[in-house]
Motif scaffolding. Structure first.
Motif, PDB file in Angstrom:
ATOM      1  N   THR A 316       0.855  -1.188   0.000  1.00 22.60           N
ATOM      2  CA  THR A 316       0.000   0.000   0.000  1.00 22.60           C
ATOM      3  C   THR A 316       0.888   1.233   0.000  1.00 22.60           C
ATOM      4  O   THR A 316       1.767   1.376   0.857  1.00 22.60           O
ATOM      5  N   VAL A 317       0.674   2.088  -0.967  1.00 26.98           N
ATOM      6  CA  VAL A 317       1.365   3.376  -1.032  1.00 26.98           C
ATOM      7  C   VAL A 317       0.341   4.465  -0.725  1.00 26.98           C
ATOM      8  O   VAL A 317      -0.725   4.505  -1.350  1.00 26.98           O
ATOM      9  N   SER A 389      12.199 -15.597   1.769  1.00 27.69           N
ATOM     10  CA  SER A 389      11.992 -14.267   2.323  1.00 27.69           C
ATOM     11  C   SER A 389      12.631 -13.193   1.455  1.00 27.69           C
ATOM     12  O   SER A 389      12.059 -12.111   1.260  1.00 27.69           O
ATOM     13  N   ARG A 390      13.819 -13.484   0.908  1.00 29.28           N
ATOM     14  CA  ARG A 390      14.464 -12.518   0.021  1.00 29.28           C
ATOM     15  C   ARG A 390      13.627 -12.298  -1.241  1.00 29.28           C
ATOM     16  O   ARG A 390      13.550 -11.176  -1.757  1.00 29.28           O
ATOM     17  N   GLU A 391      13.011 -13.365  -1.734  1.00 30.01           N
ATOM     18  CA  GLU A 391      12.173 -13.217  -2.917  1.00 30.01           C
ATOM     19  C   GLU A 391      10.949 -12.372  -2.617  1.00 30.01           C
ATOM     20  O   GLU A 391      10.566 -11.509  -3.414  1.00 30.01           O
ATOM     21  N   VAL A 392      10.315 -12.605  -1.469  1.00 28.10           N
ATOM     22  CA  VAL A 392       9.155 -11.788  -1.070  1.00 28.10           C
ATOM     23  C   VAL A 392       9.575 -10.332  -0.930  1.00 28.10           C
ATOM     24  O   VAL A 392       8.904  -9.421  -1.429  1.00 28.10           O
ATOM     25  N   ARG A 393      10.686 -10.114  -0.261  1.00 31.39           N
ATOM     26  CA  ARG A 393      11.170  -8.747  -0.070  1.00 31.39           C
ATOM     27  C   ARG A 393      11.457  -8.075  -1.403  1.00 31.39           C
ATOM     28  O   ARG A 393      11.102  -6.905  -1.614  1.00 31.39           O
ATOM     29  N   GLY A 394      12.080  -8.810  -2.316  1.00 33.94           N
ATOM     30  CA  GLY A 394      12.378  -8.237  -3.622  1.00 33.94           C
ATOM     31  C   GLY A 394      11.126  -7.841  -4.376  1.00 33.94           C
ATOM     32  O   GLY A 394      11.074  -6.783  -5.012  1.00 33.94           O
ATOM     33  N   ARG A 395      10.106  -8.675  -4.316  1.00 33.60           N
ATOM     34  CA  ARG A 395       8.855  -8.344  -4.997  1.00 33.60           C
ATOM     35  C   ARG A 395       8.195  -7.116  -4.378  1.00 33.60           C
ATOM     36  O   ARG A 395       7.672  -6.248  -5.090  1.00 33.60           O
ATOM     37  N   LEU A 396       8.202  -7.042  -3.057  1.00 32.11           N
ATOM     38  CA  LEU A 396       7.600  -5.887  -2.387  1.00 32.11           C
ATOM     39  C   LEU A 396       8.328  -4.599  -2.752  1.00 32.11           C
ATOM     40  O   LEU A 396       7.702  -3.578  -3.061  1.00 32.11           O
ATOM     41  N   GLU A 397       9.661  -4.631  -2.696  1.00 30.98           N
ATOM     42  CA  GLU A 397      10.440  -3.438  -3.025  1.00 30.98           C
ATOM     43  C   GLU A 397      10.210  -3.013  -4.462  1.00 30.98           C
ATOM     44  O   GLU A 397      10.044  -1.823  -4.758  1.00 30.98           O
ATOM     45  N   GLU A 398      10.203  -3.971  -5.365  1.00 35.28           N
ATOM     46  CA  GLU A 398      10.028  -3.673  -6.781  1.00 35.28           C
ATOM     47  C   GLU A 398       8.676  -3.010  -7.039  1.00 35.28           C
ATOM     48  O   GLU A 398       8.584  -1.992  -7.736  1.00 35.28           O
ATOM     49  N   ALA A 399       7.622  -3.596  -6.464  1.00 34.19           N
ATOM     50  CA  ALA A 399       6.284  -3.042  -6.662  1.00 34.19           C
ATOM     51  C   ALA A 399       6.159  -1.663  -6.034  1.00 34.19           C
ATOM     52  O   ALA A 399       5.599  -0.732  -6.629  1.00 34.19           O
ATOM     53  N   MET A 400       6.691  -1.501  -4.827  1.00 31.47           N
ATOM     54  CA  MET A 400       6.577  -0.230  -4.130  1.00 31.47           C
ATOM     55  C   MET A 400       7.327   0.878  -4.865  1.00 31.47           C
ATOM     56  O   MET A 400       6.798   1.990  -5.044  1.00 31.47           O
ATOM     57  N   HIS A 401       8.521   0.599  -5.325  1.00 23.70           N
ATOM     58  CA  HIS A 401       9.305   1.620  -6.024  1.00 23.70           C
ATOM     59  C   HIS A 401       8.663   2.007  -7.357  1.00 23.70           C
ATOM     60  O   HIS A 401       8.674   3.181  -7.746  1.00 23.70           O
ATOM     61  N   GLU A 402       8.105   1.019  -8.058  1.00 26.88           N
ATOM     62  CA  GLU A 402       7.461   1.329  -9.325  1.00 26.88           C
ATOM     63  C   GLU A 402       6.204   2.163  -9.110  1.00 26.88           C
ATOM     64  O   GLU A 402       5.927   3.104  -9.868  1.00 26.88           O
ATOM     65  N   MET A 403       5.446   1.849  -8.058  1.00 30.48           N
ATOM     66  CA  MET A 403       4.240   2.630  -7.748  1.00 30.48           C
ATOM     67  C   MET A 403       4.618   4.052  -7.343  1.00 30.48           C
ATOM     68  O   MET A 403       3.971   5.024  -7.735  1.00 30.48           O
ATOM     69  N   LEU A 404       5.677   4.196  -6.575  1.00 31.49           N
ATOM     70  CA  LEU A 404       6.123   5.535  -6.172  1.00 31.49           C
ATOM     71  C   LEU A 404       6.616   6.336  -7.369  1.00 31.49           C
ATOM     72  O   LEU A 404       6.402   7.546  -7.457  1.00 31.49           O
ATOM     73  N   ARG A 405       7.298   5.661  -8.278  1.00 28.95           N
ATOM     74  CA  ARG A 405       7.805   6.354  -9.454  1.00 28.95           C
ATOM     75  C   ARG A 405       6.666   6.935 -10.286  1.00 28.95           C
ATOM     76  O   ARG A 405       6.810   8.007 -10.880  1.00 28.95           O
ATOM     77  N   ARG A 406       5.551   6.236 -10.333  1.00 25.38           N
ATOM     78  CA  ARG A 406       4.420   6.681 -11.141  1.00 25.38           C
ATOM     79  C   ARG A 406       3.486   7.625 -10.382  1.00 25.38           C
ATOM     80  O   ARG A 406       2.616   8.228 -10.990  1.00 25.38           O
ATOM     81  N   TRP A 412      -3.831  12.893  -4.979  1.00 29.53           N
ATOM     82  CA  TRP A 412      -4.691  12.493  -6.084  1.00 29.53           C
ATOM     83  C   TRP A 412      -3.868  11.809  -7.170  1.00 29.53           C
ATOM     84  O   TRP A 412      -2.648  11.802  -7.134  1.00 29.53           O
ATOM     85  N   GLY A 413      -4.577  11.236  -8.145  1.00 28.61           N
ATOM     86  CA  GLY A 413      -3.920  10.581  -9.273  1.00 28.61           C
ATOM     87  C   GLY A 413      -3.872   9.076  -9.113  1.00 28.61           C
ATOM     88  O   GLY A 413      -4.096   8.522  -8.032  1.00 28.61           O
ATOM     89  N   SER A 414      -3.600   8.380 -10.239  1.00 24.77           N
ATOM     90  CA  SER A 414      -3.519   6.930 -10.268  1.00 24.77           C
ATOM     91  C   SER A 414      -2.102   6.483 -10.590  1.00 24.77           C
ATOM     92  O   SER A 414      -1.329   7.231 -11.198  1.00 24.77           O
ATOM     93  N   VAL A 415      -1.755   5.266 -10.171  1.00 30.11           N
ATOM     94  CA  VAL A 415      -0.450   4.704 -10.507  1.00 30.11           C
ATOM     95  C   VAL A 415      -0.602   3.482 -11.413  1.00 30.11           C
ATOM     96  O   VAL A 415       0.400   2.889 -11.808  1.00 30.11           O
ATOM     97  N   PHE A 416      -1.838   3.094 -11.711  1.00 31.74           N
ATOM     98  CA  PHE A 416      -2.079   1.898 -12.513  1.00 31.74           C
ATOM     99  C   PHE A 416      -2.508   2.278 -13.918  1.00 31.74           C
ATOM    100  O   PHE A 416      -3.102   3.334 -14.140  1.00 31.74           O
ATOM    101  N   ASP A 417      -2.232   1.375 -14.870  1.00 32.79           N
ATOM    102  CA  ASP A 417      -2.709   1.610 -16.219  1.00 32.79           C
ATOM    103  C   ASP A 417      -4.134   1.083 -16.351  1.00 32.79           C
ATOM    104  O   ASP A 417      -4.720   0.569 -15.407  1.00 32.79           O
ATOM    105  N   ASP A 418      -4.722   1.179 -17.530  1.00 34.29           N
ATOM    106  CA  ASP A 418      -6.109   0.787 -17.721  1.00 34.29           C
ATOM    107  C   ASP A 418      -6.334  -0.701 -17.506  1.00 34.29           C
ATOM    108  O   ASP A 418      -7.436  -1.132 -17.176  1.00 34.29           O
ATOM    109  N   ALA A 419      -5.295  -1.499 -17.679  1.00 33.77           N
ATOM    110  CA  ALA A 419      -5.428  -2.945 -17.496  1.00 33.77           C
ATOM    111  C   ALA A 419      -5.289  -3.362 -16.044  1.00 33.77           C
ATOM    112  O   ALA A 419      -5.408  -4.531 -15.711  1.00 33.77           O
TER     113      ALA A 419
END
Length: 435
Positions: A316-317, A389-406, A412-419
């Motif tokens: 959650t961001v 645990s490292r794999e879970v952590r990597g997925r969480l970090e990757e998703a969080m950073h990409e959401m923050l970047r967008r 306000w605003g969205s971080v997801f595309d139409d799909a």
């Protein structure tokens, strides 16, 4: 002591100790149980723990079972099921009078021991005793009703969760407050709810920010609305030691963090919610809010492996902004008084102020099917546990950073595309699987 010594000597040197739940009988039984059978029951306001009530006849059959089968050691004697303290009075046909605990002590209405009994769960497991072939005849609700002629309702139709969860309570808030917060106040946009299993055990591992557990509550609401299931979040003991908050967290399905509690929920095929960073992650200063901290002992991975349950990471961001932590006060007095690692300093806390209406984005990621990759014995393999645990952590970090970047703005605003996906995240996940 002399009597106990003679009893042990006469019984072949063996000693068996029976520790029963609160015994209730026609005369009321033990003092805490007897209090609940009065027509007016003064009780501490803000508390409704799950309680157990044992019929005297069931205690008698337990003693007989231990004697006949030569039991030895300590045996807990428990009835079937529990009853919330508020419902206990209603089952006995009494009226509950909630008053501040300090006032009850001042008036001499209740002793310190009785107040403690009515504020915290007093439940035991009879697993050892059942191994001797013993089983209680009456449930807690039936024992209460049998002890008095004033029956408010038929007890056989009542079923209560062992930890106090109340699905009617969850759904009532889901139609009112939680619906308002998710749709109008924080305007939560969520993706990936289809990744949450519709049946069977699963471990949901997420990132927790904010010393007020609103992100967990909103995740609970989203999953309940989408799947009809309730996440049983493992919660810190400090959340069940304050009036009102304790009752609220239990009714929402919270379970005090302990291995036995977690294993019991997964064994029943439930959803278990965990925050691998622990309570310290909730107090992360805002300047580091979206950096993952240490994951502790990785016990959540062991839980999943023992039960062959998939691990569903989620992020959650936006929740870190509702009470942004600008500083923290550390000290022994904080840990002793609040059981928090720090006391947070926020612009809208501790002075009265609502949480800020930031825009939230929640993403549930594809499950890690650890049960298909490893046997339950892998829970004892530290290398396997750390790898997962490292794999879970990597997925969480990757998703969080990409959401923050967008994210273009906090409010306000969205971080997801139409799909419904985070652009770039699916491709990165595919590259990781290929590697």
């Amino acid at each position: 002591e002399a009597l106990a010594a003679r009893a042990v000597a006469g019984w072949g040197g063996r000693l068996a100790v029976l520790r029963p739940a609160a015994v209730i009988a026609g005369d009321g039984g033990e003092p805490p149980a007897r209090r609940l059978l009065r027509r007016l029951v003064p009780s501490p306001a803000g508390w409704a723990p799950p309680l157990q009530f044992l019929a005297a006849e069931d205690l008698g059959t337990a003693v007989r079972a231990v004697l006949e089968r030569g039991g030895e050691g300590v045996y807990h004697v428990a009835p079937r099921g529990v009853v919330p303290a508020r419902e206990a009075a209603r089952l006995a046909g009494a009226r509950r009078l909630p008053l501040p605990a300090a006032l009850l002590r001042l008036l001499g209405v209740a002793s310190a021991a009785e107040l403690a009994y009515l504020r915290h769960p007093w439940t035991v497991s009879d697993r050892r005793l059942r191994a001797l072939g013993w089983a209680p005849r009456l449930s807690s609700a039936e024992a209460l009703s049998a002890a008095t002629k004033r029956r408010a309702r038929a007890p056989k139709a009542l079923e209560y969760d062992d930890h106090g969860m109340d699905t009617a309570y969850i759904d009532a808030y889901g139609r009112t407050l939680f619906r308002f917060l998710s749709r109008a106040y924080w305007r939560i946009e969520s993706r990936g709810l289809e990744q949450v299993p519709r049946a069977g055990a699963a471990v949901l591992a997420g990132v927790h920010r904010g010393f007020m557990p609103w992100d967990g509550v909103m995740t609970l609401h989203l999953v309940r609305q989408a799947t009809g299931r309730v996440i049983r979040f493992l919660i810190h003991p400090c959340l069940v030691k304050q009036p009102f908050l304790a009752t609220h967290m239990r009714k929402l399905g919270g379970v005090v963090a302990a291995r036995e509690n977690a294993d019991a929920r997964l064994a029943r095929g439930e959803l278990l919610g965990v925050y691998p960073e622990g309570i310290r992650g909730a107090f992360t200063p805002y300047r580091r809010a979206y950096r993952l901290g240490r994951f502790g002992r990785d016990e959540y991975v062991r839980m999943a492996l023992r039960h062959g349950a998939p691990i569903v990471p989620f992020v959650t961001v936006g929740s870190a902004e509702i009470y942004p932590i600008l500083g923290r006060v550390d000290g022994a007095w904080v840990r002793r008084a609040l059981e928090w690692p720090y006391f947070p300093i926020c612009p809208n806390f501790p002075l009265p102020g609502p949480p800020l209406p930031s825009k939230w984005h929640t993403r549930f990621l594809a499950p890690l099917e650890v049960g298909r990759r490893y046997p339950p014995e892998a829970a004892e393999d530290l290398e396997v546990v750390h790898e997962i645990s490292r794999e879970v952590r990597g997925r969480l970090e990757e998703a969080m950073h990409e959401m923050l970047r967008r994210r273009r703005h906090v409010f306000w605003g969205s971080v997801f595309d139409d799909a419904g996906a985070v652009p770039g995240l699916a491709a990165a996940a595919e590259d990781r699987r290929a590697s």
